[in-house]
Design a protein around this motif. Structure first.
Motif, PDB file in Angstrom:
ATOM      1  N   PHE A 280     -15.500 -75.374  -2.594  1.00  0.00           N
ATOM      2  CA  PHE A 280     -15.961 -74.709  -1.384  1.00  0.00           C
ATOM      3  C   PHE A 280     -16.262 -75.766  -0.319  1.00  0.00           C
ATOM      4  N   ASP A 281     -16.285 -75.335   0.949  1.00  0.00           N
ATOM      5  CA  ASP A 281     -16.816 -76.191   2.005  1.00  0.00           C
ATOM      6  C   ASP A 281     -18.321 -75.984   2.015  1.00  0.00           C
ATOM      7  N   LEU A 282     -19.045 -76.956   1.488  1.00  0.00           N
ATOM      8  CA  LEU A 282     -20.488 -76.808   1.291  1.00  0.00           C
ATOM      9  C   LEU A 282     -21.303 -77.714   2.209  1.00  0.00           C
ATOM     10  N   THR A 283     -20.697 -78.139   3.318  1.00  0.00           N
ATOM     11  CA  THR A 283     -21.418 -79.032   4.228  1.00  0.00           C
ATOM     12  C   THR A 283     -22.672 -78.370   4.796  1.00  0.00           C
ATOM     13  N   TRP A 284     -22.662 -77.053   4.910  1.00  0.00           N
ATOM     14  CA  TRP A 284     -23.824 -76.317   5.419  1.00  0.00           C
ATOM     15  C   TRP A 284     -24.951 -76.206   4.391  1.00  0.00           C
ATOM     16  N   LEU A 285     -24.601 -76.271   3.101  1.00  0.00           N
ATOM     17  CA  LEU A 285     -25.583 -76.087   2.032  1.00  0.00           C
ATOM     18  C   LEU A 285     -26.108 -77.412   1.485  1.00  0.00           C
TER      19      LEU A 285
END
Length: 360
Positions: A280-285
């Motif tokens: 996943f793109d988890l840069t926000w988390l």
């Protein structure tokens, strides 16, 4: 934006979800209860329950009454006699292991995990399920009349066959028109304390624990790429991916700063490492997870500071007590001096060692 702000955002702005016509995997759920009698008299390092069948396969509970080389009660789910199964046999299961408290039901101990069993890893569970001193304490309520009760709640895929290895279609780099099949087993092998709850369909992408679904709806509303990144994956891979994401979100939502001890730190670390495998793109988390992981050091230091404050307070109280005693002693000293002065008036000191004599 904080995680709580994200959750509030979902509640007030969640869209109507269109369910895709995708067949989801059914599961078989069963519960087995085992009463271990004469617990204190067990003269064995390990003990198996009788076999019980779920999904056409025999299972059993394995315990180490004296601990598996640790001072903890060790409890596992065992896949039975795997030596006689076909080569390459595997079986995936989600399960809870429960130690019933017969005195205080709210203190019943529950731990949950998931595992793909095979001939090499045919048992899976918790080496440090509960400290032995707590288990054996008669006031705790886990052992009554020298009996203890252990339950296993197991969920296995209904459609899973004897060799259910995940297939992921992958385009060959040699020719865009040729597909090869890569066999993978991306399922994380974490140990979670989050209870297995009722399963719900999540956007037609798979059956997900009910507690995770609102959190997943919320973040997918704010980050549509989460859905897009899994569209080309197999249904089982996608289900595991969103389950892994849900577990991390649920951990962050339900844990408080004071909860971040060594066990919680290791739990979150494992959940995060497993989630990263699903790409996943988890840069926000990631900042929230790193902040939570950093709380372990903060909590340890906060505990140390609290203890030092308590020590300082205790010493201050001791000094106050000693000062009060000194003040009282000074008053007693002054009174004693006055009494001495009165006693010495007209008093002539004599050598007490002189003989009385008789005048000769």
């Amino acid at each position: 934006m904080s995680l709580m702000a994200i959750i509030n955002c979902w509640f007030w702005s969640r869209p109507v979800v269109e369910m895709e016509n995708q067949k989801t995997r059914e599961e078989v759920f069963e519960k087995f209860t085992w009463t271990v009698k004469n617990f204190s008299k067990l003269n064995t390092n390990r003990l198996y329950s009788e076999n019980f069948f779920i999904g056409g396969h025999p299972w059993r509970i394995l315990i180490y009454p004296k601990g598996n080389n640790v001072n903890y009660f060790s409890v596992y789910l065992d896949a039975g006699d795997t030596a006689n199964l076909p080569y390459g046999w595997t079986r995936f299961a989600k399960f809870k292991l429960i130690l019933i408290n017969k005195v205080h039901s709210e203190m019943t101990k529950t731990k949950e995990t998931a595992h793909r069993f095979n001939a090499r890893e045919n048992d899976w569970g918790f080496t440090t399920f509960m400290p032995l001193n707590e288990l054996r304490d008669p006031n705790q309520g886990f052992i009554v009349d020298d009996n203890c009760i252990i339950e296993a709640e197991i969920s296995v895929p209904k459609s899973e066959h004897e060799n259910p290895v995940e297939k992921v279609a992958k385009t060959s780099p040699v020719s865009a028109n040729v597909e090869t099949t890569e066999y993978t087993d991306p399922l994380p092998k974490e140990m979670s304390s989050t209870p297995l709850g009722k399963l719900m369909d999540f956007r037609g992408l798979g059956k997900i624990e009910e507690a995770y679904v609102p959190l997943l709806e919320e973040v997918c509303c704010l980050h549509p790429s989460l859905i897009e990144s899994q569209k080309k994956r197999s249904s089982r891979f996608t289900e595991w991916a969103f389950t892994a994401l849900g577990r991390v979100l649920y951990f962050l939502k339900t844990k408080k700063i004071k909860d971040m001890n060594e066990d919680a730190y290791m739990h979150l670390q494992i959940l995060w490492e497993e989630l990263e495998t699903f790409r996943f793109d988890l840069t926000w988390l990631e900042p929230h997870v790193k902040s939570a992981l950093g709380m372990k050091g903060y909590v340890e230091r906060a505990v140390q500071v609290t203890r030092m404050k308590d020590n300082v307070s205790a010493l201050e109280m001791e000094i106050k007590r000693m000062k009060a005693n000194i003040a009282a002693a000074e008053v007693d000293l002054e009174i004693a001096r006055r009494d001495l002065m009165k006693a010495e008036e007209g008093f002539e000191e004599r050598d007490l060692d002189v003989e009385l004599g008789y005048g000769a």
